[in-house]
Design an enzyme around this catalytic site. Structure first.
Site, PDB file in Angstrom:
ATOM      1  N   TYR A  95       0.857  -1.774  -0.125  1.00 39.56           N
ATOM      2  CA  TYR A  95       0.280   0.280  -0.149  1.00 39.56           C
ATOM      3  C   TYR A  95       0.607   1.415  -0.016  1.00 39.56           C
ATOM      4  CZ  TYR A  95      -3.858  -3.385   1.524  1.00 39.56           C
ATOM      5  OH  TYR A  95      -5.165  -3.691   0.926  1.00 39.56           O
ATOM      6  N   ASN A 118     -11.825  -1.842  -5.003  1.00 39.63           N
ATOM      7  CA  ASN A 118     -12.439  -1.588  -6.713  1.00 39.63           C
ATOM      8  C   ASN A 118     -13.576  -2.431  -6.717  1.00 39.63           C
ATOM      9  OD1 ASN A 118     -11.160  -2.228  -9.225  1.00 39.63           O
ATOM     10  ND2 ASN A 118      -9.974  -3.668  -8.159  1.00 39.63           N
ATOM     11  N   CYS A 126      -6.457  -5.245  -7.694  1.00 43.28           N
ATOM     12  CA  CYS A 126      -6.113  -5.550  -6.219  1.00 43.28           C
ATOM     13  C   CYS A 126      -5.830  -5.911  -5.401  1.00 43.28           C
ATOM     14  CB  CYS A 126      -7.566  -4.570  -5.492  1.00 43.28           C
ATOM     15  SG  CYS A 126      -8.699  -5.919  -6.418  1.00 43.28           S
ATOM     16  N   HIS A 127      -5.253  -7.775  -6.061  1.00 44.54           N
ATOM     17  CA  HIS A 127      -4.919  -8.741  -4.931  1.00 44.54           C
ATOM     18  C   HIS A 127      -3.466  -9.057  -4.712  1.00 44.54           C
ATOM     19  CE1 HIS A 127      -5.184  -9.343  -9.164  1.00 44.54           C
ATOM     20  NE2 HIS A 127      -4.057 -10.346  -9.443  1.00 44.54           N
ATOM     21  N   GLU A 153      -0.544 -16.387 -11.368  1.00 42.75           N
ATOM     22  CA  GLU A 153       0.087 -15.742 -11.600  1.00 42.75           C
ATOM     23  C   GLU A 153       1.343 -15.738 -11.506  1.00 42.75           C
ATOM     24  OE1 GLU A 153      -1.587 -11.497 -10.656  1.00 42.75           O
ATOM     25  OE2 GLU A 153      -3.074 -11.775 -11.834  1.00 42.75           O
TER      26      GLU A 153
END
Length: 156
Positions: A95, A118, A126-127, A153
């Site tokens: 953040y 979001n 946002c993950h 990912e």
């Protein structure tokens, strides 16, 4: 607003928007659950490209999206969402990183709040935002979903 559901490894996702673009992705449970509004219209043919691209992403064949997005929010929230789009697939940011990146280094909590609001999770990633200590923090689809997306990912 038109909407449809799509099956995903995270459960049925709600896809909603209008002619201006995709406005919402809703999870099947958790704080990211989205229910269709009374004036929304079910349209099983809308957002076929969104479903196709999300399907490719979940299959590990897509690392970024090429979609018309139309998120709503304040100027600050939209600046956070824009910053999220710059996080490469397979990487994470804190953040604080996001706050510094948008020129508001003291706005870490506000960045967290904007991240949590979001309207287009997964597509606006946002993950990929984690705590400064590397811990996984809240996610609208739940921490299991966040873990799944990050692992997907990492293996892509």
């Amino acid at each position: 607003m038109r909407y449809r559901y799509m099956t995903s490894p995270l459960g049925k996702l709600l896809l909603a928007g209008d002619d201006s673009g995709l406005k919402r992705i809703g999870f099947p449970s958790g704080k990211g659950r989205v229910e269709p509004g009374e004036d929304w219209q079910l349209d099983k043919d809308c957002f076929a490209d969104v479903e196709r691209q999300l399907g490719e992403y979940f299959a590990g064949r897509r690392r970024s999206f090429d979609l018309v997005l139309c998120p709503c929010g304040t100027d600050f929230q939209l600046s956070v969402l824009d910053a999220l789009l710059d996080i490469p697939c397979g990487e994470t940011r804190s953040y604080g990183d996001i706050a510094r990146g948008i020129g508001k280094p003291r706005a870490v909590r506000a960045v967290g709040a904007a991240n949590g609001r979001n309207p287009l999770p997964i597509v606006i990633p946002c993950h990929r935002v984690i705590g400064a200590d590397g811990s996984l923090t809240g996610f609208g689809g739940g921490l299991a979903a966040k873990t799944f997306l990050l692992e997907l990912e990492a293996g892509a």
